[in-house]
Enzyme design. Sequence first.
Site, mmCIF file in Angstrom:
data_model
loop_
_atom_site.group_PDB
_atom_site.id
_atom_site.type_symbol
_atom_site.label_atom_id
_atom_site.label_comp_id
_atom_site.label_asym_id
_atom_site.label_seq_id
_atom_site.Cartn_x
_atom_site.Cartn_y
_atom_site.Cartn_z
ATOM 1 N N ARG A 118 52.298 -2.022 35.113
ATOM 2 C CA ARG A 118 51.544 -1.615 33.756
ATOM 3 C C ARG A 118 52.216 -0.754 32.760
ATOM 4 O O ARG A 118 51.346 -0.015 32.034
ATOM 5 C CB ARG A 118 50.202 -1.359 34.040
ATOM 6 C CG ARG A 118 49.336 -2.237 34.940
ATOM 7 C CD ARG A 118 47.848 -1.941 34.600
ATOM 8 N NE ARG A 118 47.022 -2.908 35.277
ATOM 9 C CZ ARG A 118 46.660 -2.909 36.777
ATOM 10 N NH1 ARG A 118 47.118 -1.886 37.330
ATOM 11 N NH2 ARG A 118 46.361 -3.821 37.387
ATOM 12 N N LYS A 140 58.132 -2.600 19.371
ATOM 13 C CA LYS A 140 57.884 -4.132 19.524
ATOM 14 C C LYS A 140 58.866 -4.647 20.476
ATOM 15 O O LYS A 140 59.838 -4.731 20.386
ATOM 16 C CB LYS A 140 57.997 -4.828 18.165
ATOM 17 C CG LYS A 140 57.043 -4.592 16.989
ATOM 18 C CD LYS A 140 57.322 -5.482 15.988
ATOM 19 C CE LYS A 140 55.964 -5.226 14.941
ATOM 20 N NZ LYS A 140 56.469 -5.974 13.621
ATOM 21 N N GLU A 182 69.751 -5.562 7.023
ATOM 22 C CA GLU A 182 68.279 -4.842 7.306
ATOM 23 C C GLU A 182 68.380 -3.449 6.834
ATOM 24 O O GLU A 182 67.511 -2.541 6.534
ATOM 25 C CB GLU A 182 68.376 -4.858 8.962
ATOM 26 C CG GLU A 182 68.033 -6.329 9.453
ATOM 27 C CD GLU A 182 66.648 -6.573 9.473
ATOM 28 O OE1 GLU A 182 65.714 -6.187 8.848
ATOM 29 O OE2 GLU A 182 66.331 -7.830 9.650
ATOM 30 N N LYS A 224 62.228 3.846 9.161
ATOM 31 C CA LYS A 224 61.812 2.931 10.440
ATOM 32 C C LYS A 224 60.677 4.079 11.185
ATOM 33 O O LYS A 224 59.613 3.878 11.629
ATOM 34 C CB LYS A 224 62.469 2.371 11.293
ATOM 35 C CG LYS A 224 62.116 1.496 12.530
ATOM 36 C CD LYS A 224 61.999 0.078 12.258
ATOM 37 C CE LYS A 224 60.740 -0.334 13.307
ATOM 38 N NZ LYS A 224 61.724 -1.875 13.788
ATOM 39 N N GLU A 234 51.117 -2.014 13.240
ATOM 40 C CA GLU A 234 51.011 -2.958 12.134
ATOM 41 C C GLU A 234 49.782 -3.367 11.549
ATOM 42 O O GLU A 234 49.522 -4.580 11.379
ATOM 43 C CB GLU A 234 52.059 -4.139 12.372
ATOM 44 C CG GLU A 234 52.459 -4.898 11.031
ATOM 45 C CD GLU A 234 53.616 -5.987 11.372
ATOM 46 O OE1 GLU A 234 54.337 -5.646 12.317
ATOM 47 O OE2 GLU A 234 53.193 -7.026 10.781
ATOM 48 N N ARG A 238 53.471 -1.317 8.066
ATOM 49 C CA ARG A 238 54.530 -1.694 8.929
ATOM 50 C C ARG A 238 54.896 -2.985 8.452
ATOM 51 O O ARG A 238 56.054 -3.510 8.534
ATOM 52 C CB ARG A 238 54.148 -1.703 10.417
ATOM 53 C CG ARG A 238 55.352 -1.836 11.143
ATOM 54 C CD ARG A 238 55.502 -1.391 12.704
ATOM 55 N NE ARG A 238 56.608 -1.904 13.421
ATOM 56 C CZ ARG A 238 56.552 -1.638 14.662
ATOM 57 N NH1 ARG A 238 55.758 -0.679 15.306
ATOM 58 N NH2 ARG A 238 57.862 -1.672 15.485
ATOM 59 N N ASN A 242 58.712 -6.360 6.917
ATOM 60 C CA ASN A 242 58.866 -7.887 6.588
ATOM 61 C C ASN A 242 59.421 -8.415 5.215
ATOM 62 O O ASN A 242 59.383 -9.572 5.089
ATOM 63 C CB ASN A 242 57.507 -8.643 7.251
ATOM 64 C CG ASN A 242 57.591 -8.429 8.631
ATOM 65 O OD1 ASN A 242 58.486 -8.290 9.561
ATOM 66 N ND2 ASN A 242 56.329 -8.276 9.073
ATOM 67 N N HIS A 245 61.506 -11.520 4.960
ATOM 68 C CA HIS A 245 61.121 -12.293 6.461
ATOM 69 C C HIS A 245 60.411 -13.733 6.339
ATOM 70 O O HIS A 245 60.651 -14.517 7.129
ATOM 71 C CB HIS A 245 60.638 -11.349 7.390
ATOM 72 C CG HIS A 245 61.559 -10.299 7.570
ATOM 73 N ND1 HIS A 245 62.361 -9.462 6.973
ATOM 74 C CD2 HIS A 245 62.134 -9.783 9.011
ATOM 75 C CE1 HIS A 245 63.241 -8.652 7.608
ATOM 76 N NE2 HIS A 245 63.018 -9.124 8.840
ATOM 77 N N HIS A 249 62.404 -16.402 7.673
ATOM 78 C CA HIS A 249 62.088 -17.314 9.020
ATOM 79 C C HIS A 249 62.163 -18.922 8.638
ATOM 80 O O HIS A 249 62.622 -19.523 9.327
ATOM 81 C CB HIS A 249 60.643 -16.628 9.765
ATOM 82 C CG HIS A 249 60.759 -15.497 10.446
ATOM 83 N ND1 HIS A 249 59.595 -14.581 10.246
ATOM 84 C CD2 HIS A 249 61.864 -14.856 11.073
ATOM 85 C CE1 HIS A 249 60.207 -13.443 11.013
ATOM 86 N NE2 HIS A 249 61.540 -13.651 11.361
ATOM 87 N N HIS A 262 69.735 -13.959 11.867
ATOM 88 C CA HIS A 262 68.632 -13.585 11.247
ATOM 89 C C HIS A 262 68.722 -12.692 10.021
ATOM 90 O O HIS A 262 67.968 -12.777 8.923
ATOM 91 C CB HIS A 262 67.754 -12.742 12.401
ATOM 92 C CG HIS A 262 66.557 -11.847 11.915
ATOM 93 N ND1 HIS A 262 65.473 -12.406 11.505
ATOM 94 C CD2 HIS A 262 66.404 -10.886 11.409
ATOM 95 C CE1 HIS A 262 64.440 -11.646 11.223
ATOM 96 N NE2 HIS A 262 65.051 -10.522 11.077
#
Length: 362
Positions: A118, A140, A182, A224, A234, A238, A242, A245, A249, A262
């Site tokens: 955990r 993330k 980025e 960041k 988020e 946050r 994106n 993005h 994507h 990417h």
Amino acid sequence: MIRLEVELGARSYPIDIGCGVLDAPSAWRPAIAGKHVLVLSNTVVAPLYLDRVLAGLHGLEHATVILEDGEQHKTFDNVARVLDALARLGASRNATLIALGGGVVGDLGGFAAACWMRGIDFVQMPTTLLAMVDSSVGGKTGVNLPAGKNLVGAFHQPRAVFIDIATLATLPRREYIAGLAEVLKYGAIGDAAFFAWIEAHADALLARDERALEQAIAQSCRHKAGVVARDERETGERALLNFGHTFGHALEVEAGYGRLLHGEAVAIGMLLAARLSSRLGRAPASDADRLQTLLQRLGLPTGLPPGCAADRLLERMRLDKKSVSGQLRLVLWKGLGAADIVGGIDESLIRSELEQAIAAVA
Ligand code: NAD
Ligand code: GLY
């Protein structure tokens, strides 16, 4: 060496940035609490840098797992491999997992660390520019499913992030340039002065000048870290990370995975978002021109790949995680250095923007 801090109370952690960090175990070994360490890397990065990490682990019980290279290996099966290795190592709750590699290794390693008993400590040692300025910071973690990218994961913050700029010397040029997208994003969404600094240092960055890189990485990580400290899960700010993005994507999938990196897709997506912002009267067109000029100077693509259709792109964009009940929400800007999330956009305007961009490359 530059040290930054991600401020998350008891879970706060440092980001150390410098040249030769991996060769200095005195810098990173204190981040390891217990006696068991699993180092995760891949078949490209391990031959280059694994020895440096292993040299700093003497006296500890350690094992390594080396993944095949590529996004297609960011799978549950490989998480199971890592968990099996932790079991064989006899890793207890105070074990540490070190992720040495790009975002694929970091995301998968972080997820395995979140799962084992955990949640055990993990340390990020990112070796791509994208991982240094984005994926290694913020917790993330996750893997892909056949149904889609990053569909399974957990928020699990690292114990520390060690960024050795020297490792970028071996990164393929295309991957390196994709990472610059980025970097530029942080300027575009929140720091016009940083954007201007990138414009002034574009040649140095392209030459991988260590001094320029150190500053660019540190400023990106500062942004960041600030966003993550204010909105770890988020629920708001946050999502601004994106920028570009949602378009990006959709383009990545439409082009076929692997055709566009990417960061390349995000570059095209940021420009589409900037142009749409101008069309909506939210931002000056001259700022979008400035973005386009810088993207092109850095060698990033700004035109859509051949064969794109506006309808298919829109359909994919509606699947974005920011959509609510099928209604698109996009990160748009108010001009250089200021972004927000916008819903309720007339879809015909998004379609026109896409059609114009498609016509421009036809
Ligand atoms: P990657 O990990 O696949 O690395 C890109 C390529 O560079 C790979 O072939 C890798 O083996 C190679 N490589 C890595 N370091 C090298 C070095 N120093 N020298 C030579 N080759 C090297 O890709 P990436 O762009 O680093 O990361 C993409 C992944 O990151 C995606 O899975 C994406 O979903 C994830 N991501 C996560 C977050 C997050 O917040 N967790 C954010 C952005 C992206
Ligand atoms: N890469 C976006 C985020 O970490 O939120």
